[in-house]
Scaffold this active site. Structure first.
Site, short mmCIF file in Angstrom:
data_model
loop_
_atom_site.label_atom_id
_atom_site.label_comp_id
_atom_site.label_asym_id
_atom_site.label_seq_id
_atom_site.Cartn_x
_atom_site.Cartn_y
_atom_site.Cartn_z
N ALA A 28 0.84 -1.19 0.00
CA ALA A 28 0.00 0.00 0.00
C ALA A 28 0.88 1.24 0.00
O ALA A 28 2.05 1.19 0.36
CB ALA A 28 -0.92 0.00 1.21
N ASP A 29 0.29 2.34 -0.40
CA ASP A 29 0.96 3.63 -0.34
C ASP A 29 -0.09 4.69 -0.04
O ASP A 29 -1.22 4.61 -0.54
CB ASP A 29 1.65 3.96 -1.68
CG ASP A 29 2.57 5.14 -1.54
OD1 ASP A 29 3.68 4.96 -0.97
OD2 ASP A 29 2.21 6.24 -1.97
N THR A 30 0.28 5.64 0.78
CA THR A 30 -0.63 6.73 1.14
C THR A 30 -0.01 8.05 0.72
O THR A 30 1.17 8.30 0.99
CB THR A 30 -0.92 6.73 2.65
OG1 THR A 30 -1.52 5.49 3.01
CG2 THR A 30 -1.86 7.86 3.04
N ALA A 65 -3.59 3.77 -1.88
CA ALA A 65 -3.69 2.75 -2.92
C ALA A 65 -3.22 1.43 -2.35
O ALA A 65 -2.23 1.37 -1.63
CB ALA A 65 -2.85 3.14 -4.13
#
Length: 151
Positions: A28-30, A65
């Site tokens: 995930a990436d924020t 994401a």
């Protein structure tokens, strides 16, 4: 664009890991953004102060994401939430920076920590703003064949 950037970062993380049959990779990436300006992880307290000053008293978006990958297939999902920080005083910013909670946090804050006191309003997924949208992640893992609940 922030959403496309965030999706690409999560997908690249997942692609960097080898996956054998029967294995599942979750990445995930924020990304925090104000307009088109992406506010990454601040390099130092000065940059964190700049981010908090920019976000003070205004709404911004947080995109998380998630990428799930098996040996033969990928799934992706982005969750966009809107967060409003109250108008922050210089003393509040200085006090928050002194906690060190901003270190390693996109946008220079973490909603689940002391900065939660700065958020009078949000729309979207609280868990996504924290960094992993739970409901959406569970759906992706189920799509990849992982049972969420024991049978």
């Amino acid at each position: 664009m922030p959403r496309a950037y965030c999706r690409r970062m999560a997908a690249e993380k997942a692609a960097a890991v080898g996956v054998a049959p029967g294995e599942v990779v979750l990445c995930a990436d924020t990304t925090v953004h104000a307009g088109r300006r992406i506010l990454g992880k601040p390099a130092d307290a000065r940059e964190a102060r700049d981010f908090l000053t920019l976000l003070s008293g205004r709404r911004h978006r947080v995109v998380t994401a998630v990428a799930v990958r098996t040996h033969d297939r990928d799934w992706h999902r982005e969750v966009v939430s809107t967060v409003k920080l109250k108008r922050l005083s210089e003393a509040e910013i200085t006090g928050y920076l002194a906690t060190g909670d901003w270190l390693g946090k996109a946008g220079g804050y973490a909603i689940q920590g002391p900065a939660g006191a700065f958020v009078p309003w949000m729309q979207g997924s609280y868990s996504a703003v924290m960094g992993l949208p739970v409901a959406e992640t569970a759906a992706l893992l189920q799509a990849a064949g992982l049972p969420i609940w024991p049978s």
